[in-house]
Structure formats: structure tokens, C-alpha cells
Design a protein around this motif. Sequence first.
Motif, PDB file in Angstrom:
ATOM      1  N   MET A 265       0.810  -1.217   0.000  1.00 19.11           N
ATOM      2  CA  MET A 265       0.000   0.000   0.000  1.00 19.11           C
ATOM      3  C   MET A 265       0.843   1.267   0.000  1.00 19.11           C
ATOM      4  SD  MET A 265      -3.016  -0.817  -0.312  1.00 19.11           S
ATOM      5  CE  MET A 265      -2.709  -2.373  -1.116  1.00 19.11           C
ATOM      6  N   TRP A 266       1.816   1.308   0.884  1.00 19.12           N
ATOM      7  CA  TRP A 266       2.620   2.520   1.003  1.00 19.12           C
ATOM      8  C   TRP A 266       3.973   2.371   0.308  1.00 19.12           C
ATOM      9  CZ3 TRP A 266       1.727   2.458   6.982  1.00 19.12           C
ATOM     10  CH2 TRP A 266       0.412   2.844   7.241  1.00 19.12           C
ATOM     11  N   GLY A 267       4.282   1.133  -0.090  1.00 18.06           N
ATOM     12  CA  GLY A 267       5.560   0.904  -0.746  1.00 18.06           C
ATOM     13  C   GLY A 267       6.731   0.783   0.207  1.00 18.06           C
ATOM     14  N   ALA A 268       6.437   0.605   1.498  1.00 19.36           N
ATOM     15  CA  ALA A 268       7.542   0.461   2.441  1.00 19.36           C
ATOM     16  C   ALA A 268       7.109  -0.480   3.557  1.00 19.36           C
ATOM     17  CB  ALA A 268       7.927   1.817   3.029  1.00 19.36           C
ATOM     18  N   TRP A 269       8.070  -1.242   4.080  1.00 22.12           N
ATOM     19  CA  TRP A 269       7.754  -2.154   5.188  1.00 22.12           C
ATOM     20  C   TRP A 269       7.424  -1.371   6.442  1.00 22.12           C
ATOM     21  CZ3 TRP A 269       6.785  -6.829   3.798  1.00 22.12           C
ATOM     22  CH2 TRP A 269       7.492  -7.419   2.740  1.00 22.12           C
ATOM     23  N   TRP A 270       8.107  -0.291   6.597  1.00 24.93           N
ATOM     24  CA  TRP A 270       7.927   0.467   7.829  1.00 24.93           C
ATOM     25  C   TRP A 270       7.995   1.941   7.513  1.00 24.93           C
ATOM     26  CZ3 TRP A 270       6.357  -0.434  12.586  1.00 24.93           C
ATOM     27  CH2 TRP A 270       6.557   0.543  13.540  1.00 24.93           C
ATOM     28  N   VAL A 271       7.072   2.701   8.053  1.00 27.04           N
ATOM     29  CA  VAL A 271       7.183   4.158   7.972  1.00 27.04           C
ATOM     30  C   VAL A 271       7.033   4.683   9.387  1.00 27.04           C
ATOM     31  CG1 VAL A 271       6.414   4.549   5.620  1.00 27.04           C
ATOM     32  CG2 VAL A 271       4.737   4.223   7.421  1.00 27.04           C
ATOM     33  N   TRP A 272       7.661   5.812   9.653  1.00 22.97           N
ATOM     34  CA  TRP A 272       7.574   6.359  11.005  1.00 22.97           C
ATOM     35  C   TRP A 272       6.300   7.155  11.154  1.00 22.97           C
ATOM     36  CZ3 TRP A 272      10.267   4.582  14.891  1.00 22.97           C
ATOM     37  CH2 TRP A 272      11.425   3.879  14.584  1.00 22.97           C
ATOM     38  N   ASP A 273       5.212   6.417  11.053  1.00 27.51           N
ATOM     39  CA  ASP A 273       3.916   7.039  11.158  1.00 27.51           C
ATOM     40  C   ASP A 273       3.452   6.971  12.615  1.00 27.51           C
ATOM     41  OD1 ASP A 273       0.970   7.414  10.377  1.00 27.51           O
ATOM     42  OD2 ASP A 273       1.040   5.417  11.246  1.00 27.51           O
TER      43      ASP A 273
ATOM     44  N   SER B 136       1.182  12.659  21.570  1.00 34.00           N
ATOM     45  CA  SER B 136       2.424  13.334  21.210  1.00 34.00           C
ATOM     46  C   SER B 136       2.972  12.765  19.908  1.00 34.00           C
ATOM     47  CB  SER B 136       3.452  13.218  22.329  1.00 34.00           C
ATOM     48  OG  SER B 136       3.825  11.890  22.528  1.00 34.00           O
ATOM     49  N   VAL B 137       2.846  11.447  19.766  1.00 33.27           N
ATOM     50  CA  VAL B 137       3.352  10.824  18.543  1.00 33.27           C
ATOM     51  C   VAL B 137       2.486  11.203  17.356  1.00 33.27           C
ATOM     52  CG1 VAL B 137       3.709   8.620  17.422  1.00 33.27           C
ATOM     53  CG2 VAL B 137       4.487   8.929  19.735  1.00 33.27           C
ATOM     54  N   GLU B 138       1.174  11.258  17.592  1.00 34.15           N
ATOM     55  CA  GLU B 138       0.250  11.613  16.526  1.00 34.15           C
ATOM     56  C   GLU B 138       0.558  13.015  16.023  1.00 34.15           C
ATOM     57  OE1 GLU B 138      -4.468  11.253  16.266  1.00 34.15           O
ATOM     58  OE2 GLU B 138      -3.067   9.601  16.344  1.00 34.15           O
ATOM     59  N   TRP B 139       0.827  13.877  16.954  1.00 35.70           N
ATOM     60  CA  TRP B 139       1.099  15.261  16.644  1.00 35.70           C
ATOM     61  C   TRP B 139       2.415  15.372  15.889  1.00 35.70           C
ATOM     62  CZ3 TRP B 139       4.185  19.211  19.205  1.00 35.70           C
ATOM     63  CH2 TRP B 139       3.743  20.491  18.914  1.00 35.70           C
ATOM     64  N   TRP B 140       3.282  14.412  16.171  1.00 35.42           N
ATOM     65  CA  TRP B 140       4.618  14.427  15.597  1.00 35.42           C
ATOM     66  C   TRP B 140       4.596  14.044  14.128  1.00 35.42           C
ATOM     67  CZ3 TRP B 140       7.016   9.411  14.910  1.00 35.42           C
ATOM     68  CH2 TRP B 140       8.346   9.478  14.486  1.00 35.42           C
ATOM     69  N   ASN B 141       3.791  13.061  13.769  1.00 39.58           N
ATOM     70  CA  ASN B 141       3.825  12.583  12.396  1.00 39.58           C
ATOM     71  C   ASN B 141       2.629  11.688  12.092  1.00 39.58           C
ATOM     72  OD1 ASN B 141       4.707  12.088   9.893  1.00 39.58           O
ATOM     73  ND2 ASN B 141       6.633  11.136  10.462  1.00 39.58           N
ATOM     74  N   THR B 142       1.983  11.898  10.972  1.00 41.86           N
ATOM     75  CA  THR B 142       0.861  11.025  10.660  1.00 41.86           C
ATOM     76  C   THR B 142       0.756  10.704   9.182  1.00 41.86           C
ATOM     77  OG1 THR B 142      -0.614  11.254  12.511  1.00 41.86           O
ATOM     78  CG2 THR B 142      -1.648  11.132  10.409  1.00 41.86           C
ATOM     79  N   LEU B 143       0.565   9.407   8.926  1.00 44.69           N
ATOM     80  CA  LEU B 143       0.383   8.959   7.556  1.00 44.69           C
ATOM     81  C   LEU B 143      -0.724   7.913   7.476  1.00 44.69           C
ATOM     82  CD1 LEU B 143       1.816   8.905   4.627  1.00 44.69           C
ATOM     83  CD2 LEU B 143       2.849   6.815   5.458  1.00 44.69           C
ATOM     84  N   HIS B 144      -0.885   7.202   8.600  1.00 48.39           N
ATOM     85  CA  HIS B 144      -1.832   6.095   8.682  1.00 48.39           C
ATOM     86  C   HIS B 144      -3.242   6.579   8.357  1.00 48.39           C
ATOM     87  CE1 HIS B 144      -3.707   2.555  10.422  1.00 48.39           C
ATOM     88  NE2 HIS B 144      -2.514   2.016  10.560  1.00 48.39           N
ATOM     89  N   GLN B 145      -4.067   5.697   7.776  1.00 46.28           N
ATOM     90  CA  GLN B 145      -5.443   6.093   7.532  1.00 46.28           C
ATOM     91  C   GLN B 145      -6.165   6.279   8.866  1.00 46.28           C
ATOM     92  OE1 GLN B 145      -7.880   2.900   5.884  1.00 46.28           O
ATOM     93  NE2 GLN B 145      -6.206   1.507   6.190  1.00 46.28           N
ATOM     94  N   GLY B 146      -7.084   7.231   8.891  1.00 50.05           N
ATOM     95  CA  GLY B 146      -7.806   7.526  10.123  1.00 50.05           C
ATOM     96  C   GLY B 146      -8.670   6.354  10.548  1.00 50.05           C
TER      97      GLY B 146
END
Lengths: 248, 222
Positions: free
Chosen positions: A118-126, A176-186
Motif C-alpha cells: 500500500m505505502w511501498g515500504a515495510w515500515w514508515v515512522w507514522d 504526542s506521537v500523533e502530533w509528531w507525524n501522521t500517515l496512517h489512515q484515520g
Amino acid sequence: MWQFLHKMASPKYFYDISGKWIPWLGGLTVITLLAGLYYGLVKAPPDYQQGESYRIMFIHVPSAWMSMFIYVLMAMWSGINLIWNIKLADVMTVSSASLGASFTLLALVTGSLWGKPMWGAWWVWDARLTSELILLFLYLGYIALVSAIEDRRTAARAGGVLILVGVVNIPIIHYSVEWWNTLHQGPTVTKFDKPSIHLSMLIPLLIMAVSFKLYYLTVVLMRARTEVLDRERRSAWVRELFGAKPAS
Amino acid sequence: MLQAFNAMMKRDLLLAFRHRGELANPLLFFFMIVTLFPLGVSPEVVLLRKIAPGVIWIAALLAALFSLESLFRSDFEDGALEQMLLSPQPLSVLVLAKVLAHWLVSGLPMLLLAPLLGLLLAMPERAIAALELTLAIGTPLLSLIGAIGVALTVGLRRGGVLLTLLIMPLYIPVLIFATNAVTAAAAGMPIAGQIYFLASLLVLALTLAPLAIAAALRISVS
């Protein structure tokens, strides 16, 4: 009700009654699991965007739910244990920990398998991935602490404090993590208005969720029984159970 | 109660100054970790400037953990901790005094050293000011949260690594907000939001952590 709860707190009663429940719970787990897998993998239509690969959701989402659910349960039991000093509560906490950690790991692994196409990567810092990973660390920390302390009761009580500290921290970490970075579907199921997932996918998902809960109950009771036996191995009823002579 | 608080703090500060050599160790540790990054990553100024907030904060985090490890150890070994548990004064207040004294001798010096490290990593002045501010709010927070873990592992022989495992995840929000504030300041953006967040975390920790530390101590010493 209270009387029942009171009785449940006695190790012997718990051992007897959970032994009767386990086959039923196990049977229900298998039935719901088969039903959920059938509806999820065979009956549910392919997703218009993600095609067939979304079907891993039926494992991924329930295990992510379980990973959080078990942590909250453990916090509840730890609270009960610290306040009322009920032995069985800490047996349940200790027995739940590795199950919770396994579900968290399962959610991470399936998520990563799903993320690759889906995202083209095994892991993203989402955000959600990262908080799930941190949750795994919290579980592993708890397990490490409990196994480092020799005395079982002390270990369980110390672990309880850690779990309660963790449960205060989880929302903070999460946001805090959510605020830091988000890519995951809601979130698509727990939104307050109508869920944005189609019913033909929602139903197998919910069946799978129930099945995972039943699986957890079955296994946690099995583990708790073993733990009870181990802790009570010197008591008369355990000796009697295994045909040994009462302690002289 | 206030008297007990003061007495405990005075005692801990006195003890710390009697072992002056040990005071410098966490600071040195802090400095060395930061030094490793230009060596290990690259001495290029643009890159260093970019990673500086994270590097300094991670080093501060590790140094805090490293220095906290011995917070209750000597008291546990010579039995003073048991006397504290038995004393009529509330344990959480005594514990708060100990944590505060510990922060004064370990956290505060880090605050003084940090601008120098910022200069070494080519941070702009605005960012150094923000770094100071986040460290001023953040390091007491690290001490308070870390002390819970120390209290849980005090009776264990090899508590050090375990302490790190228990406490690291709980440090993550502090790390996120602090480094975010410093990065934002370097870019010339307002940082009030992050600072308020850190401050509210500090208030939360000040009120709840002493209770958790006291509970943990009662469990691990009993």
C-alpha cells in the motif's frame, strides 16, 4: 454478583470453574474464527482501491484492538490488586502480559505486510505505527521487570505500578506521537457517526474481533490456571488434586 | 512536613557534595555522547545543525537515566530507605525532596553545559535559548519519571539495563515536544505550544510521580 466475585477470588474455586469454561470458550473461539475467516477471506468483496490485499485487515485490526484492550485490562487488574490485594487479579495480569505483547507484535507484523503493497515500504515512522511499537516496548518492559524480581507477589505488585504509570502515559504518548507525524489512515470503525466501512466488511471484522477476544479469554484462563497451580503448589488442595499425600 | 522536606534535601545535597568526583560523571557522559555524533555521522555544519536538538536531547535523556540509577541505591544498602518508609512523614514528600536534590546536582549542571554543546553543533542562538528552556522544564520531568523506574528496580542486583527498558518509552513524549520546540525555534517559528505542553507534563509529573515512587518503594523494599 458480589458473592460470585468473592468466590472467584479464591484460587481453588477459580481453578475448578475456569476448567469448566475453557472447553466452551475454546469451542466458541474456533467457531467464530472459522466464520470470521470465511466471511472475511471468501465472502467480503474486494476493496475498490486496495483490491484483495486489504483482507489482512481482518487479522491486523482486531489484533491492534486487542493490544490496547489487554493493556487496559491489565491496568484494571493491577489497580484491583494494589487496592484490595486480591491474588487472582495479579495472576491475571501476569498471565495477560505475554498475550498482549504477542497481539501487539502481530499487529505490527501484519501492518508491515500490509504497508509494503500500500505505502511501498515495510515500515514508515507514522504516528500509529510508532505508538504501537512503543506499546510493545511497554509490554516487554513489564515482562522484563516481572521476570527480574524473584518473589512472585512482589513482582506482580511492582509490575502493577509500572502498568498503572504506563496507562497514564499511553494517551500522552499516543497524542504526542500523533502530533509528531501522521500517515496512517484515520479510524474507520470507531467514528461516532456512521462507520465509513461497508457492512459486508464490517461484519467479518467484528466477528474476528469477538473471536480474538474469546481466544484471549481461553488462553489467559489456561495460563492463569497454570500460574495458580504453581503458586499454590504447597497448598492442600493442589496436593490432593495430584494425588499426593497432604503435607505432613 | 516542610521541615522534613528541607532536612531531606539538605542531607542529599550534602551527601552529593561529599562525593564531588561522582558529580562530574553524568556531565562527562552527556558531553561524550554529543561528541560521538560529529565523529560518527559527519562534521558537516548543515547536517549537524539539523540533528543537534535531537542529539543533545537524547544525550540528556541517557545521562539522566545514567545518573538516576544510583538515586536510592546507597540509602537502600545502608538501611536509610527503610527508616524513611517507617518515618511518620509522608513518603511521597521525602521522595520528592530526594528527586529535587538529585536534579539540582545532575540536571542543573546539564543546563549549564548545554549552550556549549549547542555551539559545538553549530546551533543558531535562537535555538540555543529554546534548548535551555526545554531542558529547564524537561530535565526535572526526566528525573521524576525516571525515579519511578529506579524505585521499582532498587532491590535488584542488575537493575541498570532493566531501568532503561522500563523508562525509555515513558520519556518519548518529553523528547518529542522538546526537540520539536528547539527545531521550531531554529526555523524562527513560535514555540509556546510545545513549551506549554512540556510545562503541563511537568505539573502532572510533580503531582503524580511522587505518589507512584512512594508506592513503588514500599513494594520493592518490603
